[in-house]
Design an enzyme around this catalytic site. Structure first.
Site, PDB file in Angstrom:
ATOM      1  N   GLU A  95     -61.401  10.286  67.696  1.00 25.44           N
ATOM      2  CA  GLU A  95     -59.995  10.426  67.295  1.00 25.44           C
ATOM      3  C   GLU A  95     -59.158  11.261  68.254  1.00 25.44           C
ATOM      4  O   GLU A  95     -57.944  11.065  68.367  1.00 25.44           O
ATOM      5  CB  GLU A  95     -59.919  11.044  65.878  1.00 25.44           C
ATOM      6  CG  GLU A  95     -60.391  10.149  64.760  1.00 25.44           C
ATOM      7  CD  GLU A  95     -61.869  10.285  64.460  1.00 25.44           C
ATOM      8  OE1 GLU A  95     -62.282   9.902  63.355  1.00 25.44           O
ATOM      9  OE2 GLU A  95     -62.631  10.768  65.330  1.00 25.44           O
ATOM     10  N   ALA A 120     -60.458   4.059  61.197  1.00 30.38           N
ATOM     11  CA  ALA A 120     -59.230   3.820  60.434  1.00 30.38           C
ATOM     12  C   ALA A 120     -58.329   2.829  61.143  1.00 30.38           C
ATOM     13  O   ALA A 120     -58.292   2.763  62.370  1.00 30.38           O
ATOM     14  CB  ALA A 120     -58.493   5.137  60.213  1.00 30.38           C
ATOM     15  N   GLU A 177     -67.740   8.703  59.723  1.00 29.83           N
ATOM     16  CA  GLU A 177     -67.513   9.654  58.630  1.00 29.83           C
ATOM     17  C   GLU A 177     -67.979   9.085  57.296  1.00 29.83           C
ATOM     18  O   GLU A 177     -68.505   9.810  56.447  1.00 29.83           O
ATOM     19  CB  GLU A 177     -66.029  10.028  58.571  1.00 29.83           C
ATOM     20  CG  GLU A 177     -65.585  10.902  59.739  1.00 29.83           C
ATOM     21  CD  GLU A 177     -64.109  11.240  59.699  1.00 29.83           C
ATOM     22  OE1 GLU A 177     -63.761  12.414  59.495  1.00 29.83           O
ATOM     23  OE2 GLU A 177     -63.291  10.314  59.872  1.00 29.83           O
ATOM     24  N   GLY A 225     -63.623   7.003  61.404  1.00 33.11           N
ATOM     25  CA  GLY A 225     -63.825   6.962  59.956  1.00 33.11           C
ATOM     26  C   GLY A 225     -65.059   6.180  59.561  1.00 33.11           C
ATOM     27  O   GLY A 225     -65.626   6.396  58.480  1.00 33.11           O
TER      28      GLY A 225
END
Length: 556
Positions: free
Chosen positions: A141, A66, A119, A116
């Site tokens: 993260e 992200a 993910e 992300g």
């Protein structure tokens, strides 16, 4: 769409190329997250599409995760909890729609996939990764005060079990391709450049469009909270997290809560649980401070945010390091990796050779891991010259002295080195305690004299202090920053003063511990309290680590 390109081949397989314009690396920006539902809708509703392969259009990687500045700003913009949750749910909802679209979707991972980015691939039904030492897969993260908020806590746990998933997520560690396959994170490792071909082959071979956790017979690997084995993960994990964080990091606790509650319910409910805990964590002052300091501010510094304006960019080609001990040898190593010709000087040839041997050992480690070819290894090692000859300094853009913390020794080294330097070349001192203005008194050109303070071990510690003496010029500052950025370290520019920034903080911390010891407090209590404040070590054990006699020498 700006960030995704879709090409459907004769077999009805859609190749979805993820390529954020104007960036060297893909990240999950607000624009990307807005387009993912459009991609899913196209896969789902276009009858010509029988399956899809998701890959990256970047040579540098698949997706670095992200865009934290964009993400945090967007999720917290409204101010209300409901608005923050709705913003946080966008990615989770979109990825859930992807894995339930009814058509097989494979990820062709042709570069690093972190946060992300990983993910996104976990929401695909099949994952193929290229066999490259440059590729890393992970969920880091936790290192910026958060935890995976795009389904990672639920999908990874269901893939590899609570213990393995929690270990990876709480450490923020990453896997190389073959390790990822061994762990069960990816299905296939193929030759670099053939990822898309392999992913398409899986679809043509009848790839299943259902995730394991959506099968009726799915069982949680290793068991859940009410399984006699599975419960131990939470009993022990709870204690381990408390031991490691002292309750200072809400992300670690909330991560375990999301996993504990999430694996007891179906995936749709589990993802909502994850989003609630993610938003709760994002709103904490700890997370916001860590995002600011460890991500946003660090990114700015890495791009030269504090570089003086109007000074032409420099590119150091040759740098001399004086002092071939662990510090000097470490500096020589990172310079060599950056393609800088390095002269490594010490008092005796034997000491200089020992320094080069340290460089060689670190390079061999990279060679054994496949991170260097033999040809590249040979070239990097050859770029370091171990010597006692100060004449070889000639032509250096920069000199860094890393000799013993003694004013007389440093003054002598300064004079001998400057006699070989051309105008405009910078002399940097790696001192950790002696004020730069005082050391610059030995220099015939104090405007080119500056502090460049590394931390040990240099190959692992990313911070470098740039210290300004009273007469340090802006050109020297700019050239020093260009050098630090070339060796891929993070620079901070600080004013002169005993201990500068880091050693002053460190010294104060140790001094407080010693003061408490003198007042009669038990050493164990002092060190436990130090760790409870968030420091990695207690002040007394840290004092032992750096050697007690060093403090005496510094004080004198």
């Amino acid at each position: 769409m700006e960030n995704f390109k879709i090409d459907v081949d004769a077999d009805g397989i859609a190749l979805i190329t993820f390529d954020v314009p104007g960036r060297s690396m893909n990240t999950l920006t607000s624009g990307v997250m807005a387009e993912i539902p459009q991609v899913v809708e196209r896969i789902k509703t276009d009858d010509a599409i029988k399956g899809a392969v998701l890959t990256s259009g970047k040579a540098s990687g698949f997706c670095a995760g992200a865009d934290l500045g964009d993400m945090a700003g967007g999720m917290l913009a409204g101010g209300s909890l409901q608005e923050a949750y709705d913003a946080g749910w966008k990615l989770n909802g979109a990825l859930r729609a992807l894995e339930t679209c009814g058509k097989p979707v494979a990820a062709a991972i042709n570069g690093l996939a972190l946060g992300g980015g990983l993910e996104l691939t976990l929401a695909c039904h099949y994952r193929v990764v290229g066999d490259s030492a440059k590729i890393q897969l992970g969920l880091p993260e936790i290192k910026v005060g958060l935890f995976p908020g795009g389904g990672g806590t639920q999908r990874l746990t269901r893939l590899i079990g609570v213990q393995a998933a929690m270990t990876a997520m709480t450490a923020g560690s990453s896997w190389r391709p073959n390790d990822a396959k061994g762990a069960g994170v990816v299905h296939e490792v193929v030759a670099a450049g053939t990822e898309v071909e392999a992913a398409k082959a899986w679809i043509k071979g009848g790839g299943k469009a259902v995730q394991p956790w959506d099968d009726k017979g799915f069982k949680q690997p290793g068991g859940g909270p009410y399984h006699p084995v599975g419960i131990q993960n939470f009993l022990v994990g709870n204690a381990m997290i408390r031991k490691q964080t002292y309750g200072n990091y809400p992300a670690a606790t909330n991560l375990m809560k999301a996993v504990y509650e999430g694996i007891q319910v179906p995936m749709d409910a589990a993802l909502r649980i994850e989003t609630r805990y993610f938003i709760k964590t994002l709103m904490t002052p700890q997370a916001q401070a860590m995002i600011r300091s460890l991500f946003l501010s660090k990114q700015e510094l890495d791009k030269g945010a504090v570089r003086p304006a109007g000074i032409p960019q420099s590119d150091p080609k040759k740098v001399t390091v004086i002092g071939a001990g662990m510090m000097g040898a470490g500096i020589a190593y990172v310079q060599a990796l950056a393609g800088i010709e390095t002269i490594l000087i010490d008092r005796s040839q034997e000491d200089a050779d020992k320094g080069k041997a340290h460089v060689e050992a670190l390079l061999k480690k990279r060679l054994s891991r496949g991170q260097l070819t033999q040809e590249k290894y040979d070239a990097l090692l050859a770029s370091v010259t171990a010597t006692t000859d100060y004449d070889l300094i000639k032509g250096s853009d920069l000199v860094i002295e890393a000799v013993f913390e003694n004013r007389e020794i440093k003054a002598d080294v300064t004079k001998r080195a400057e006699a070989q330097l051309e105008g405009g070349a910078v002399f940097g001192s790696n001192t950790s305690t002696l004020p730069i203005t005082g050391l610059a008194e030995a220099s015939v050109r104090p405007e080119d004299f500056i502090g460049i303070h590394f931390f040990s071990p240099v190959d692992k510690m990313m911070l470098v202090e740039i210290i300004l003496g009273e007469k340090t010029g802006e050109a020297a500052i700019a050239k020093s920053l260009d050098y630090v950025m070339k060796i891929k370290k993070t620079p901070i520019v600080v004013n002169d003063g005993r201990g500068f920034y880091t050693s002053r903080c460190f010294g104060t911390y140790v001094a407080e511990g010693l003061a408490m010891l003198e007042e009669g407090y038990a050493p164990a209590l002092i060190d436990n309290l130090g760790r409870a404040t968030g420091m990695p070590r207690g002040p007394l054990e840290m004092h032992d680590d750096v050697a007690l006699d060093l403090s005496v020498k510094i004080a004198k």
